[in-house]
Motif scaffolding. Structure first.
Motif, PDB file in Angstrom:
ATOM      1  N   ALA A 152     -22.544  10.091 -30.583  1.00  0.00           N
ATOM      2  CA  ALA A 152     -22.290  10.268 -32.012  1.00  0.00           C
ATOM      3  C   ALA A 152     -21.336   9.208 -32.543  1.00  0.00           C
ATOM      4  CB  ALA A 152     -21.730  11.665 -32.276  1.00  0.00           C
ATOM      5  N   LEU A 153     -20.317   8.859 -31.786  1.00  0.00           N
ATOM      6  CA  LEU A 153     -19.399   7.808 -32.230  1.00  0.00           C
ATOM      7  C   LEU A 153     -20.113   6.461 -32.300  1.00  0.00           C
ATOM      8  CD1 LEU A 153     -16.143   8.698 -30.264  1.00  0.00           C
ATOM      9  CD2 LEU A 153     -16.576   8.967 -32.707  1.00  0.00           C
ATOM     10  N   GLN A 154     -21.015   6.214 -31.375  1.00  0.00           N
ATOM     11  CA  GLN A 154     -21.745   4.951 -31.413  1.00  0.00           C
ATOM     12  C   GLN A 154     -22.642   4.871 -32.648  1.00  0.00           C
ATOM     13  OE1 GLN A 154     -25.283   4.508 -30.693  1.00  0.00           O
ATOM     14  NE2 GLN A 154     -25.142   2.270 -30.839  1.00  0.00           N
ATOM     15  N   THR A 155     -23.222   5.972 -33.049  1.00  0.00           N
ATOM     16  CA  THR A 155     -24.081   5.962 -34.232  1.00  0.00           C
ATOM     17  C   THR A 155     -23.292   5.888 -35.526  1.00  0.00           C
ATOM     18  OG1 THR A 155     -24.118   8.405 -34.262  1.00  0.00           O
ATOM     19  CG2 THR A 155     -25.860   7.279 -33.041  1.00  0.00           C
ATOM     20  N   GLN A 156     -21.994   6.157 -35.481  1.00  0.00           N
ATOM     21  CA  GLN A 156     -21.169   6.111 -36.686  1.00  0.00           C
ATOM     22  C   GLN A 156     -20.723   4.691 -37.032  1.00  0.00           C
ATOM     23  OE1 GLN A 156     -20.193   8.671 -38.853  1.00  0.00           O
ATOM     24  NE2 GLN A 156     -21.747   9.829 -37.741  1.00  0.00           N
ATOM     25  N   VAL A 157     -20.968   3.745 -36.155  1.00  0.00           N
ATOM     26  CA  VAL A 157     -20.566   2.369 -36.423  1.00  0.00           C
ATOM     27  C   VAL A 157     -21.379   1.827 -37.586  1.00  0.00           C
ATOM     28  CG1 VAL A 157     -20.387   0.050 -35.457  1.00  0.00           C
ATOM     29  CG2 VAL A 157     -19.923   2.036 -34.029  1.00  0.00           C
ATOM     30  N   ARG A 158     -20.699   1.296 -38.568  1.00  0.00           N
ATOM     31  CA  ARG A 158     -21.376   0.757 -39.731  1.00  0.00           C
ATOM     32  C   ARG A 158     -22.075  -0.546 -39.389  1.00  0.00           C
ATOM     33  NH1 ARG A 158     -16.106   1.709 -42.179  1.00  0.00           N
ATOM     34  NH2 ARG A 158     -16.051   3.790 -43.086  1.00  0.00           N
ATOM     35  N   GLN A 159     -22.995  -0.931 -40.240  1.00  0.00           N
ATOM     36  CA  GLN A 159     -23.730  -2.161 -39.992  1.00  0.00           C
ATOM     37  C   GLN A 159     -22.837  -3.380 -40.098  1.00  0.00           C
ATOM     38  OE1 GLN A 159     -27.110  -2.664 -42.528  1.00  0.00           O
ATOM     39  NE2 GLN A 159     -27.843  -4.514 -41.495  1.00  0.00           N
ATOM     40  N   PHE A 160     -21.869  -3.336 -41.027  1.00  0.00           N
ATOM     41  CA  PHE A 160     -20.940  -4.440 -41.203  1.00  0.00           C
ATOM     42  C   PHE A 160     -19.521  -3.894 -41.048  1.00  0.00           C
ATOM     43  CE2 PHE A 160     -24.647  -5.381 -43.852  1.00  0.00           C
ATOM     44  CZ  PHE A 160     -25.049  -6.584 -43.295  1.00  0.00           C
ATOM     45  N   GLY A 161     -18.705  -4.548 -40.216  1.00  0.00           N
ATOM     46  CA  GLY A 161     -17.323  -4.119 -40.013  1.00  0.00           C
ATOM     47  C   GLY A 161     -17.157  -3.380 -38.711  1.00  0.00           C
ATOM     48  N   ASN A 162     -15.906  -3.265 -38.297  1.00  0.00           N
ATOM     49  CA  ASN A 162     -15.588  -2.619 -37.032  1.00  0.00           C
ATOM     50  C   ASN A 162     -15.561  -1.102 -37.122  1.00  0.00           C
ATOM     51  OD1 ASN A 162     -15.281  -5.084 -35.734  1.00  0.00           O
ATOM     52  ND2 ASN A 162     -13.152  -5.282 -36.401  1.00  0.00           N
ATOM     53  N   ASN A 163     -15.348  -0.568 -38.335  1.00  0.00           N
ATOM     54  CA  ASN A 163     -15.338   0.885 -38.521  1.00  0.00           C
ATOM     55  C   ASN A 163     -14.281   1.557 -37.648  1.00  0.00           C
ATOM     56  OD1 ASN A 163     -16.281   3.165 -39.820  1.00  0.00           O
ATOM     57  ND2 ASN A 163     -17.829   3.580 -38.281  1.00  0.00           N
ATOM     58  N   ILE A 164     -13.122   0.915 -37.510  1.00  0.00           N
ATOM     59  CA  ILE A 164     -12.087   1.440 -36.640  1.00  0.00           C
ATOM     60  C   ILE A 164     -11.501   2.737 -37.159  1.00  0.00           C
ATOM     61  CG2 ILE A 164     -10.221   0.142 -37.767  1.00  0.00           C
ATOM     62  CD1 ILE A 164     -10.626   0.843 -33.990  1.00  0.00           C
ATOM     63  N   ASP A 165     -11.595   2.983 -38.477  1.00  0.00           N
ATOM     64  CA  ASP A 165     -11.052   4.213 -39.043  1.00  0.00           C
ATOM     65  C   ASP A 165     -11.842   5.439 -38.606  1.00  0.00           C
ATOM     66  OD1 ASP A 165     -13.068   2.942 -40.678  1.00  0.00           O
ATOM     67  OD2 ASP A 165     -12.781   4.581 -42.111  1.00  0.00           O
ATOM     68  N   VAL A 166     -13.072   5.240 -38.141  1.00  0.00           N
ATOM     69  CA  VAL A 166     -13.872   6.336 -37.601  1.00  0.00           C
ATOM     70  C   VAL A 166     -13.790   6.368 -36.080  1.00  0.00           C
ATOM     71  CG1 VAL A 166     -16.209   7.270 -37.381  1.00  0.00           C
ATOM     72  CG2 VAL A 166     -15.444   6.320 -39.561  1.00  0.00           C
ATOM     73  N   LEU A 167     -13.866   5.203 -35.475  1.00  0.00           N
ATOM     74  CA  LEU A 167     -13.892   5.136 -34.018  1.00  0.00           C
ATOM     75  C   LEU A 167     -12.557   5.531 -33.390  1.00  0.00           C
ATOM     76  CD1 LEU A 167     -15.911   1.841 -33.447  1.00  0.00           C
ATOM     77  CD2 LEU A 167     -16.723   4.195 -33.353  1.00  0.00           C
ATOM     78  N   ALA A 168     -11.446   5.121 -34.001  1.00  0.00           N
ATOM     79  CA  ALA A 168     -10.140   5.406 -33.397  1.00  0.00           C
ATOM     80  C   ALA A 168      -9.852   6.903 -33.332  1.00  0.00           C
ATOM     81  CB  ALA A 168      -9.042   4.668 -34.158  1.00  0.00           C
ATOM     82  N   PRO A 169      -9.941   7.663 -34.441  1.00  0.00           N
ATOM     83  CA  PRO A 169      -9.683   9.105 -34.314  1.00  0.00           C
ATOM     84  C   PRO A 169     -10.737   9.817 -33.472  1.00  0.00           C
ATOM     85  CG  PRO A 169     -10.422   8.585 -36.528  1.00  0.00           C
ATOM     86  CD  PRO A 169     -10.158   7.276 -35.850  1.00  0.00           C
ATOM     87  N   GLY A 170     -12.002   9.371 -33.572  1.00  0.00           N
ATOM     88  CA  GLY A 170     -13.037  10.005 -32.751  1.00  0.00           C
ATOM     89  C   GLY A 170     -12.810   9.776 -31.271  1.00  0.00           C
ATOM     90  N   ALA A 171     -12.448   8.551 -30.910  1.00  0.00           N
ATOM     91  CA  ALA A 171     -12.183   8.254 -29.504  1.00  0.00           C
ATOM     92  C   ALA A 171     -10.975   9.011 -28.993  1.00  0.00           C
ATOM     93  CB  ALA A 171     -11.990   6.753 -29.325  1.00  0.00           C
ATOM     94  N   PHE A 172      -9.948   9.155 -29.832  1.00  0.00           N
ATOM     95  CA  PHE A 172      -8.750   9.857 -29.384  1.00  0.00           C
ATOM     96  C   PHE A 172      -9.032  11.352 -29.216  1.00  0.00           C
ATOM     97  CE2 PHE A 172      -4.502  11.681 -29.694  1.00  0.00           C
ATOM     98  CZ  PHE A 172      -3.810  10.852 -28.821  1.00  0.00           C
ATOM     99  N   ILE A 173      -9.822  11.925 -30.107  1.00  0.00           N
ATOM    100  CA  ILE A 173     -10.173  13.336 -29.969  1.00  0.00           C
ATOM    101  C   ILE A 173     -10.982  13.557 -28.698  1.00  0.00           C
ATOM    102  CG2 ILE A 173     -11.592  15.186 -30.946  1.00  0.00           C
ATOM    103  CD1 ILE A 173     -10.725  14.305 -33.692  1.00  0.00           C
ATOM    104  N   SER A 174     -11.931  12.676 -28.443  1.00  0.00           N
ATOM    105  CA  SER A 174     -12.744  12.816 -27.229  1.00  0.00           C
ATOM    106  C   SER A 174     -11.934  12.594 -25.968  1.00  0.00           C
ATOM    107  CB  SER A 174     -13.912  11.828 -27.278  1.00  0.00           C
ATOM    108  OG  SER A 174     -13.453  10.498 -27.203  1.00  0.00           O
ATOM    109  N   MET A 175     -10.789  11.923 -26.081  1.00  0.00           N
ATOM    110  CA  MET A 175      -9.942  11.658 -24.920  1.00  0.00           C
ATOM    111  C   MET A 175      -8.940  12.784 -24.672  1.00  0.00           C
ATOM    112  SD  MET A 175      -7.637   8.261 -24.239  1.00  0.00           S
ATOM    113  CE  MET A 175      -6.650   8.609 -25.711  1.00  0.00           C
TER     114      MET A 175
END
Length: 305
Positions: free
Chosen positions: A258-281
């Motif tokens: 799900a986090l991989q599919t949330q990556v936008r087409q343009f940009g790093n999308n760190i505002d989604v990946l960082a909290p999602g990765a931390f929650i999963s960790m």
């Protein structure tokens, strides 16, 4: 006088020669340095550097997208006003993320339970039960340890497609159970085999059957190994992406996909990946620290006899 002096000199020489301390060897001096505080300080420094990425991920998950684009996460140390929980609130309001977290639990927990239970039963059978071809069956289990997961992806995908399991959570669970059992059986069989035979024979003389012997004697003694296996299996399945990416569909994706599919087409999308990765960790870390004592006991089991 001569007799007295003649006996006193050798006595003095023997006395001084016998009490002279031996010079420590180079190995002894190095061992003293290694066991001293210098190594402890070095280990603390290494541990701090090891935790820097995790600390940076946490701070990045608490910053706004504009702050993330303008500066690095370390600026929070001088400007704590940047910290906000807005990213977490947006992430948890996203149904795809919340559903994926629940899907991850539905995959990781049953897989871990099945691997531990079946592995413990099979390990006990290979260790203490006599049946035809026991050693050859165990060699076959050991041989399965060298089979790579990638080799079985396509054949099992076709098999699950014929059985109607492809794209379901059950298919992912069965795949992980199948590839987790060889290591589980190998680990627990070797641990259970170290239990003294006299202890098992005494329980049998008291009238204990095999099931009662397994539940009342073997499992309590093998608790550290079982806990270690459970932690390893849970972490492996929780962090898996390859198997989940292939065997799940859009409605059954775990958090990694799900986090991989949330990556936008343009940009790093760190505002989604960082909290999602931390929650999963956080969840695997909580599991690890909850069973930390059993994990350490299981790792050290057999090291001291």
């Amino acid at each position: 006088m001569t007799a007295h002096g003649g006996t006193a000199a050798p006595a003095a020489t023997a006395k001084t020669g016998g009490t002279a301390p031996a010079k420590p060897s180079l190995g002894a001096r190095l061992a003293g340095v290694v066991s001293g505080g210098l190594v402890r300080v070095l280990l603390v420094v290494v541990g701090v550097f090891w935790l820097v990425p995790t600390f940076g991920l946490l701070l990045s998950s608490l910053r706004t997208p504009r702050d993330l684009a303008d500066s690095g996460w370390w600026t929070v140390l001088t400007e704590p006003a940047q910290l906000t929980f807005g990213n977490y609130s947006k992430l948890l309001d996203n149904p795809a993320i919340t559903d994926s977290l629940w899907n991850t639990v539905l995959i990781a927990v049953p897989t871990t339970v099945l691997v531990v239970v079946i592995g413990a039963l099979a390990g006990y059978a290979f260790a203490w039960l006599e049946f035809p071809g026991r050693d050859w069956w165990f060699l076959g289990v050991v041989g399965l340890l060298v089979v790579p997961v990638q080799v079985a992806l396509l054949p099992i995908a076709r098999l699950f497609g014929d059985l109607g399991l492809f794209g379901s959570i059950l298919g992912v669970v069965l795949f992980h159970v199948g590839f987790g059992l060889p290591f589980a059986v190998f680990l627990l069989r070797n641990f259970f085999a170290e239990i003294p035979r006299e202890l098992l024979e005494a329980a049998r003389l008291d009238g204990a059957g095999e099931l009662r012997l397994f539940l009342r004697v073997v499992l309590p003694l093998g608790g550290p190994a079982v806990a270690s296996l459970g932690i390893f299996q849970f972490l492996w399945v929780w962090n898996d992406m390859l198997v989940a990416l292939i065997f799940t569909d859009a409605s059954n994706q775990p958090i990694t996909v799900a986090l991989q599919t949330q990556v936008r087409q343009f940009g790093n999308n760190i505002d989604v990946l960082a909290p999602g990765a931390f929650i999963s960790m956080v969840i695997p870390l909580a599991v690890f620290f909850a069973f930390q004592r059993q994990f350490v006991s299981g790792v050290m089991a057999g090291a001291v006899k």
